[in-house]
Every structure is written in C-alpha cells, then in structure tokens.
Design an enzyme around this catalytic site. Structure first.
Site, PDB file in Angstrom:
ATOM      1  N   GLY A 111     -29.114  91.312  71.541  1.00 48.51           N
ATOM      2  CA  GLY A 111     -28.245  92.480  71.526  1.00 48.51           C
ATOM      3  C   GLY A 111     -28.031  93.088  72.893  1.00 48.51           C
ATOM      4  O   GLY A 111     -26.960  93.633  73.182  1.00 48.51           O
ATOM      5  N   ASP A 112     -29.045  93.005  73.763  1.00 46.78           N
ATOM      6  CA  ASP A 112     -28.887  93.536  75.119  1.00 46.78           C
ATOM      7  C   ASP A 112     -27.790  92.797  75.870  1.00 46.78           C
ATOM      8  O   ASP A 112     -26.967  93.410  76.561  1.00 46.78           O
ATOM      9  CB  ASP A 112     -30.204  93.420  75.881  1.00 46.78           C
ATOM     10  CG  ASP A 112     -31.249  94.386  75.374  1.00 46.78           C
ATOM     11  OD1 ASP A 112     -31.431  95.441  76.000  1.00 46.78           O
ATOM     12  OD2 ASP A 112     -31.881  94.099  74.341  1.00 46.78           O
ATOM     13  N   MET A 113     -27.787  91.467  75.755  1.00 48.72           N
ATOM     14  CA  MET A 113     -26.774  90.693  76.471  1.00 48.72           C
ATOM     15  C   MET A 113     -25.386  90.852  75.838  1.00 48.72           C
ATOM     16  O   MET A 113     -24.380  90.874  76.536  1.00 48.72           O
ATOM     17  CB  MET A 113     -27.171  89.224  76.533  1.00 48.72           C
ATOM     18  CG  MET A 113     -28.135  88.893  77.654  1.00 48.72           C
ATOM     19  SD  MET A 113     -29.836  89.412  77.338  1.00 48.72           S
ATOM     20  CE  MET A 113     -30.411  88.123  76.235  1.00 48.72           C
TER      21      MET A 113
END
Length: 770
Positions: free
Chosen positions: A543-545
């Site tokens: 999710g961060d990327m």
C-alpha cells in the site's frame, strides 16, 4: 470531450491490453482525453465499466487509420507482448516520434527474455510478489486483484507524465517484471544487505509488529510498532478492559525485549482483539489514534463514510447500466478536481474527429537545449519518513529533481533508527539497509523542528523549492505556519503533496494508519483469504508504494501544467483504486464464479491451468498460465494431460485432474529450466522468485542492470533497486547514495539561504541542526 477539448487537456491514444489498463484509467483520473481503438470486447460488464469509464473509442482498422489517430495524440499508451506491439519499428524505435510513446511489456524491450509472455500471476511471480504471499505450509500466492499488472500500469502513467514534463517526445520502456520488483519493500533488500530473504508466513510482517487478528465477529488488522506511544496507549486500553495480562510488568516497556518476545505479546493482543466486535474495535482505535482497522470486503467500499465524505467515489452512467448509474472506486488524489461522474466507454460519433485541432497540445519540442533528465531544474523539499513518502521523493530524485530531505535525531525515522529495519547485522542509523535503498539521490539536512529556529529555517527553504512533500498527521503543518495557504504566501507556485493515511479531511481524518490497516480498510486484505480460510493480509508494504505512485502521478500532472496546487493524497483512496471492479461486481453481477480452492488458491476464471506448481528442490515453485487453445496445445506437447479438447470450458471441467497431473510433472524439473522450456513453446511461465533469485539469478534483470551499485561511505559498494520508467531521451539515473544524517546541512543552508560559517556554527551549538 472532443472538438471542444481544453487545449491544456492531454490527448491519450489507448492501445492497452490488461497489462496497462490501470495506466490509462489513472490518466482519465487526471483529466486526460483518452481514446481507444476497440470497445472493450472480451471483458465482462463490471470489468469494462471499471477500466474504460471516461474513455471513447473509434475503430482503426488499418495502419493508416492508426497513424492518423496517433498523429493527433500527445501520449500513446501501448501494452502487450513485444510480438503484438503495433507502434515499434524493426529497430525498436517508435513509429510515432512526435509523441510520448509508452510501451509496457511483460519483461521489457531489451534483454534475453524480451519475448517472454506473462499474465498477472506469471509477472507477480517473476517480480517477487507471489513468493511473499500465502501460508508457509502451502503454495505461494499472488496478491488479489492483479496487483502486478496494476503496478505496471501506474508506472506507465508515471512514465508518460515524466516525458510530458521533460518537453521531449520519446519512447518510454516499462517492464512489468521490474515494476513488481521495485514494489517488494525488503524482499530483495534483505538479500542484498543480509544474505537472507523473507519467507511467506501467512501475513505476519517481518519487521513491524502488525498482523491480522480475529475479532468477536470478524477480523481486524493492527499491532504495536511505531512510536512508543503506539505501545503505551494500546497497553492502557488493554488494561482498561482487563486484557493486559503480564504486559504491565516493567520489562515490557523495553521495545527490544518486546520484539524478542513477540509471540507472547501477540498472544495477549490476540485475546484482547477476540473479545471485541471488529467495527467497534476499529472505531475506538481511531478515537485513540492507534493503527487498527476492520478487515472489510471490497463490496462495502461504497458505504465507507470517509470515502463518501471526500467525494472520492465515482458514479458511472451509460447504456446497459442501471438508471442513475453505478458507484465505483474513484481516484486517489484531490489536487485538480477529480471526476465524480464519468460516462461509460462510448463510441466517437460517426463523422466526428476524436480530438479537435490539428496536432499535439501538451508535448512540443522547444528551441531550448533538451533536458538531460525529465525533472532537471525541479527542487523538492522532502519532509517524509518511513516508506510511502520517501518512495515518492525517490522517484522524483532519480529523474533529476534535487531532493532536500529534512530529518533529525529528534524525529527518528524508523527506517534509519529502528534495529528491525537495519537489515544488515551490525549496521547503525547511517547505513540502515532499508533507509539506504529508498533515500538515494537525496541531500540530507538535519533540522530540529521542535525548535522555533528550526521551523523558521524550514519556512525559509520553501521559496527555493518547487514541491513540498509531507506525510505528517493532518494539522501538523498548520501548527508550524506551513499549511498550503501559508506556503503559497511564501511561494505562489508551490506544489504541496500531503500523504495522510485517509486524507486531510473527513470523519476519519485523524486515523493513524500503517500499510496493513490501509489494506484492511480498502478491501484488499479480505481478498487474501483462501476459500474457507481466514484473511492473511500481506507481508510487505504494498500500500505504501501504491500510494507513492499515485502521489508521483499527481505531482507530475501539476508540474506538466506549470501550476501549483495541493495534492491531498489519501493512501486509503489509492488502495481502494486498485481493487479493480470489486465494488461493481455485486451490482452488475455478471462475473465468473471463483474457481479457487484451498489447495489451489491461484486459479483464475479466465485461464486453465493457472497456478503455482512445485518444482524440484526445497520450496521451489513455478507459475504457469494457459489463456488460449494454442497455449494449451503447446503445453500438451510437453506433458500428457487430461482433456483432449482444448477449449476453456472443457479444461475447466477437468481442472482438478489437470492440476494434479501438472504438479506431478513440474515437481521433477528445475524451476528455471522448466520456465525457459515453457516460454520457448509459447506458454507463459516463470520461477516464483525469491529475493535471492531476483538479485543473483535473474538474467533478465541482470541484463537490464536493474540492481545498480552505488558506493556508500559506510557500506561501500552496494546494490540498489533500479528505475522502472526508462525514458530514451531523458533517462533517469542513480547518482548518489543515501545521505548520512545531516550530511548536507551546511552545504544546503549555504547554497539556498546564504548562511555564513559563523551562523552555521551557532545553529549547531544551539542544537538546531542535529
């Protein structure tokens, strides 16, 4: 849109297949006028509605008709196996040199595997995602909703806008395998820095104390990593409910001890979660600013009060849809107005021109000297930490932006300071493997923002920067006099990129989020369950990327338009936007039944066989996908399989027998040799790659130089993950290793603020620059 299109609107010719559907959809989200050459045939109603809403189509039945369409486009977005591309000449140059031509292929336009083919499963496996998913006692499992292809599509949109910002028409080469390999958090980095690689474990994060827990009536995602407050406040809550057990003992205040004794801590936390309804636990966690969330199915996304309040959903209307339209997940940013309604894919009226005007409107060769890199001359003030924000500035930096990273020993970035994130045994904050990879190409400035002088210096840097990126909690910048209105007073053209977990506004705006809680809120975690099993979540911060790629795209859009703005990026909305047609399927209801089983969790409604099969050796696997009868016939020339008839329905009827026979055959062969044999026969296949495989054994990644070496002052020569968007005229590059803490403080403050040696010495003495 059409003949009256705003001249600032980007004209995109969409020649994509599923490999880059997400790229074209994201360009619709920034207001591009997207025209396809076919009407979305081959997709069910939900998929066609989701992927192609907001576009128009017109036939191009000959090369001349296609060239005529391309002549009026700013960007041509094309995807598929190399053999099927229509826009390349024999020398791999573009047929349309006037435009930005983005080409997404499974493995890239160069290298020994350029002709290999692959769908989402094969590419997730070749790029390292599949290895990280699933239970340790079962086969590896790729993330749901074709995340490998969606990642490739996002990088295609980024590559397009990088070239637009450069002002230089050019070819952009995107390898789906590389897009995946750049999205694994520590999977390859652990091998580079420590000679080991993570092993799938059913969703327990290796370096963060977070996972999915069973609640009284469902599941929640959460944990106790991060700042010390995450532990103390959770412990206080558990104590209020009489569920703290022995964790109130003084010894548990030591974070290192807690980490060593994690199984015991998790067991106590598991009892705490099991006694509460999931939605109530999540709501109370938001009230307490703790990172917990309910695991919800994607079908509930359109009921989410945060998404509704921020008008991030999109209503799609058109022929064949219910009266009033259908609600779908929208787009992950609020910078320029994002669409809240879109028409379904529709045909350009006979006799009309797809685009008005006579030629491209947004990409023009100028008389000026071409840039060496797309973002040459752009300066970014980087206030981010951990992963999502640094992944944004990493990408901007590798394409030429000057990244001025602000940090301090008083606000300790876990990726620099937390022992669990150092990766390399015996490393210290200045050579943490995690930090080193995601912060290359940046200059490091130490400012203690707890001091008024530190905040004053930070404000003085703003007029010298084009972009400010931050991922503080909502309201922090305003308390420092650095909200968007204040920044505009300092720099009228500034772009502010805010990356809060759920956005700057809305009823959940104060929610504290980690990658796992965002995956839970977005519906992704719910779909990681095996049939009849429990949700497993992911073991890396996908999710961060995803959020970072969205923020990069929105930033580039504003740079391309030559205007400032506030990118209010919600990581939740970014994750929701990758759930494909999940929110539409319950409404439109024409999807194929789910063919997965607990034993075969990688099955697909569109391919048989489609799965991960054992290979010779300990825990070695190969991914394989057969999507048409020609591939089936090729496979049966190599191995005798049940079902003489090759159509999909017949193969589906014998799927259990086919999978059993295949597993018996593949288990006798080396995974790499088997993948090479299958690809030579035209069957999509790849090794289910570990971090070691990617870094040491993948000849395609090696040939394309995907793990370049930078010489770090402490670690010495060390490999880094490479660049995904390969621009032919303005290529990016890795120019400098990650900074030591405060390495460039004096340099930057002299250069940008004109401070003298005496002033710098005073700042040091007063603890401002530490």
């Amino acid at each position: 849109m059409g003949p009256d299109t705003d001249p600032a609107t980007l004209r995109v010719l969409d020649l994509t297949d599923e490999l880059a559907f997400q790229g074209a959809r994201l360009l619709v989200g920034i207001g591009a006028d997207v025209v396809r050459t076919e009407p979305g045939t081959g997709l069910d109603t939900a998929a066609r509605t989701h992927w192609h809403a907001g576009k128009r189509w017109t036939p191009a039945n000959s090369p001349a008709e296609l060239d005529a369409l391309a002549a009026a486009a700013d960007v041509i977005l094309e995807s598929g196996p190399v053999a099927r591309l229509r826009g390349l000449r024999e020398d791999d140059s573009s047929r349309w040199p006037h435009a930005v031509h983005v080409v997404v292929t499974p493995f890239g336009l160069t290298g020994p595997r350029r002709d290999w083919i692959g769908d989402d499963l094969v590419l997730a496996s070749a790029g390292g995602m599949t290895w990280l998913g699933g239970r340790p006692d079962a086969q590896p499992k790729s993330p749901p909703r074709e995340q490998a292809l969606q990642t490739a599509g996002a990088h295609a949109a980024i590559g397009a806008l990088l070239a637009v910002v450069s002002g230089t028409p050019q070819l952009v080469d995107i390898s789906a395998q590389e897009a995946v390999a750049a999205t694994l958090e520590t999977a390859a980095l652990a091998w580079i820095h420590a000679g080991r690689f993570p092993v799938r474990n059913g969703g327990v994060y290796e370096h963060v104390a977070h996972q999915i827990f069973e609640a009284a009536d469902g599941y929640v995602a959460g944990g106790y990593s991060g700042s010390n407050r995450m532990w103390t406040d959770l412990l206080a809550w558990m104590a209020e409910l009489g569920e703290a057990g022995d964790l109130l003992d003084e010894r548990w205040q030591d974070a290192a001890f807690r980490w060593q004794q994690r199984p015991h801590v998790d067991a106590v936390v598991r009892r705490f979660a099991a006694g509460q309804p999931a939605a109530e636990l999540a709501a109370e966690a938001r009230n307490r600013a703790l990172p917990w969330a309910e695991v919800v199915p994607a079908a509930r996304l359109t009921d989410n009060p945060q998404l509704r309040d921020r008008e991030s959903l999109v209503t799609i209307t058109g022929e064949g849809l219910p009266d009033g339209g259908v609600e779908d997940v929208g787009f992950p940013w609020a910078a320029l107005p994002r669409p809240v309604t879109l028409p379904a894919l529709r045909e350009v009226a006979p006799g009309d021109q797809p685009w008005g005007g006579s030629g491209p409107s947004r990409v023009r060769g100028s008389g000026e000297k071409p840039k060496s890199k797309a973002l040459e001359g752009v300066r970014v003030l980087d206030l981010t930490w951990v992963l999502a924000g640094p992944y944004v500035t990493k990408q901007l930096g590798e394409h030429g932006a000057d990244i001025v990273k602000i940090e301090s020993r008083h606000r300790q970035d876990p990726t620099r300071f937390a022992p669990s994130m150092h990766l390399r045994p015996g490393s210290d904050p200045d050579d943490s493997g995690y930090f080193v990879n995601f912060n290359r190409n940046k200059r490091g400035v130490a400012l203690n923002l707890r001091t008024e002088e530190g905040r004053r210096l930070l404000r003085e840097l703003v007029p010298h920067c084009d972009v400010v990126v931050e991922n503080f909690s909502p309201g922090v910048l305003a308390r420092w006099g650095m909200d968007y209105a204040s920044l505009r007073a300092l720099n009228p053209d500034v772009i502010l990129v805010s990356m809060a977990g759920v956005g700057q506004t809305g009823p959940w705006r104060k929610a504290v989020t980690f990658a796992d809680t965002l995956a839970a809120m977005s519906g992704l975690s719910s779909e990681t369950r095996d049939p009849g099993g429990t949700p497993q979540g992911l073991t890396f911060g996908l999710g961060d990327m995803i959020a970072a790629n969205s923020a990069v795209l929105a930033t580039l859009d504003l740079l391309a338009r030559g205007r400032g703005g506030h990118v209010d990026l919600s990581q939740l909305e970014a994750m929701a936007a990758t759930m494909g047609p999940a929110a539409l399927e319950p409404v439109l209801g024409d999807g194929d039944p789910d063919p997965r089983t607990a034993e075969f969790p990688n099955r697909s409604p569109r391919a048989v066989p489609h799965g991960v099969y054992p290979a010779a050796g300990d825990d070695r696997w190969v991914a394989l996908s057969v999507t048409d009868e020609a591939q089936w016939q090729a496979l049966t020339r190599l191995v005798e399989l049940p079902c003489a008839d090759g159509d999909l329905a017949a193969r589906r009827a014998h799927e259990d027998e086919i999978d059993a026979a295949l597993a018996a055959w593949t288990g006798r062969h080396d995974a790499l040799k088997l993948a090479e044999t299958l690809q030579a026969e035209g069957v999509a296949a790849a090794v289910v790659a570990t971090g070691q495989d990617l870094v040491e054994a993948d000849e395609q990644l090696a040939a394309r130089g995907f793990y370049p070496v930078l010489n770090h002052p402490l670690t010495g020569p060390v490999r880094h993950e490479g660049i995904v968007a390969r621009l032919t005229a303005t290529p990016g590059g890795l120019d400098r290793p990650a900074p030591l803490l405060g390495q460039h403080t004096d340099e930057v403050l002299r250069e940008l603020l004109g401070l003298s040696d005496e002033q710098l010495a005073t700042l040091t003495a007063e603890g401002v620059t530490e």
